[in-house]
Design an enzyme around this catalytic site. Sequence first.
Site, PDB file in Angstrom:
ATOM      1  N   GLU A  81      44.973  25.495  37.267  1.00  0.00           N
ATOM      2  CA  GLU A  81      44.523  24.715  36.285  1.00  0.00           C
ATOM      3  C   GLU A  81      45.544  23.803  35.608  1.00  0.00           C
ATOM      4  O   GLU A  81      45.518  23.373  34.446  1.00  0.00           O
ATOM      5  CB  GLU A  81      43.969  25.785  35.027  1.00  0.00           C
ATOM      6  N   HIS A 100      46.629  28.729  27.437  1.00  0.00           N
ATOM      7  CA  HIS A 100      45.175  28.900  27.940  1.00  0.00           C
ATOM      8  C   HIS A 100      44.707  30.253  28.271  1.00  0.00           C
ATOM      9  O   HIS A 100      45.567  30.918  29.365  1.00  0.00           O
ATOM     10  CB  HIS A 100      44.949  27.875  29.294  1.00  0.00           C
ATOM     11  N   HIS A 102      41.743  33.507  28.561  1.00  0.00           N
ATOM     12  CA  HIS A 102      40.545  34.039  28.794  1.00  0.00           C
ATOM     13  C   HIS A 102      40.299  35.397  27.901  1.00  0.00           C
ATOM     14  O   HIS A 102      40.118  36.574  28.481  1.00  0.00           O
ATOM     15  CB  HIS A 102      40.292  34.335  30.495  1.00  0.00           C
ATOM     16  N   HIS A 163      34.105  29.232  29.549  1.00  0.00           N
ATOM     17  CA  HIS A 163      35.309  29.451  30.479  1.00  0.00           C
ATOM     18  C   HIS A 163      36.450  30.250  29.357  1.00  0.00           C
ATOM     19  O   HIS A 163      36.794  31.397  29.640  1.00  0.00           O
ATOM     20  CB  HIS A 163      35.834  28.008  30.564  1.00  0.00           C
TER      21      HIS A 163
HETATM   22 ZN   LIG Z   1      40.966  29.451  32.989  1.00  0.00          ZN
END
Ligand SMILES: [Zn+2]
Length: 229
Positions: A81, A100, A102, A163
């Site tokens: 990513e 980032h 999750h 996401h």
């Molecule tokens: Zn991700």
Amino acid sequence: MTGPASWLAAREQLVLFGRRLLAERLVYFTAGNLSVRIADDPELVAVTPASTPYDTMRPDDIVIVRTDGRVVDGARRPTSELPLHTLVYARRDDVGGVVHTHSPAAMAVAAMGIGIPPILHGLISACGGGIVTAPYARGGTAEVADFTTAALRDRSACLLRNHGVLAIGPGLEHAYNAASVVEGAADAYLRALAFRPVPQIAPDEVERIRREQWAPAWSRRAGAPTHGG
Ligand SMILES: [Zn+2]
């Protein structure tokens, strides 16, 4: 692993914050990724590697890349990513760290395609107000970064549709704090929705918190805003 002391400091910082991601359950296994701009070279960024569990990640796993995405140092591949990180740094010289995640409650809100309104003081002081969900784009594409540009305007975080969370800051600590607060706020919002409508903080109070507690961290370019914790 080579390079000056500033590269090693950035690598060690990413390993530390990676362990925090896992401890706070902001990621599962190898998901999510972190990056920080190199202190004495704004064209360079340290970023976590692809497919590597955080509990065994070491400083020499961290990759140094240019803001155009080219690898400068490191034996590993950078996160898949990567454009999510490099395009933010390339477009915004005020950003020093990107996180980032999750995280579970935030992913639930992101799956619904809704945002988190300004319902909690901590969300405003950490992120600058309520946050929105950027439109869906495939992970690892430049499109993801394009879609988040508007969602991150005047905010330290946004949700990525179907996401997860993207958080930014003048430094890594601020970005991490924003990602952590988003998860807590998403969890609280999902619980509060059972009693909808969820009351929001008055706009003039939102503005006061932004001005007094969120904006100073960006103008100082250092440290995370405090939010009573
Ligand atoms: Zn991700």
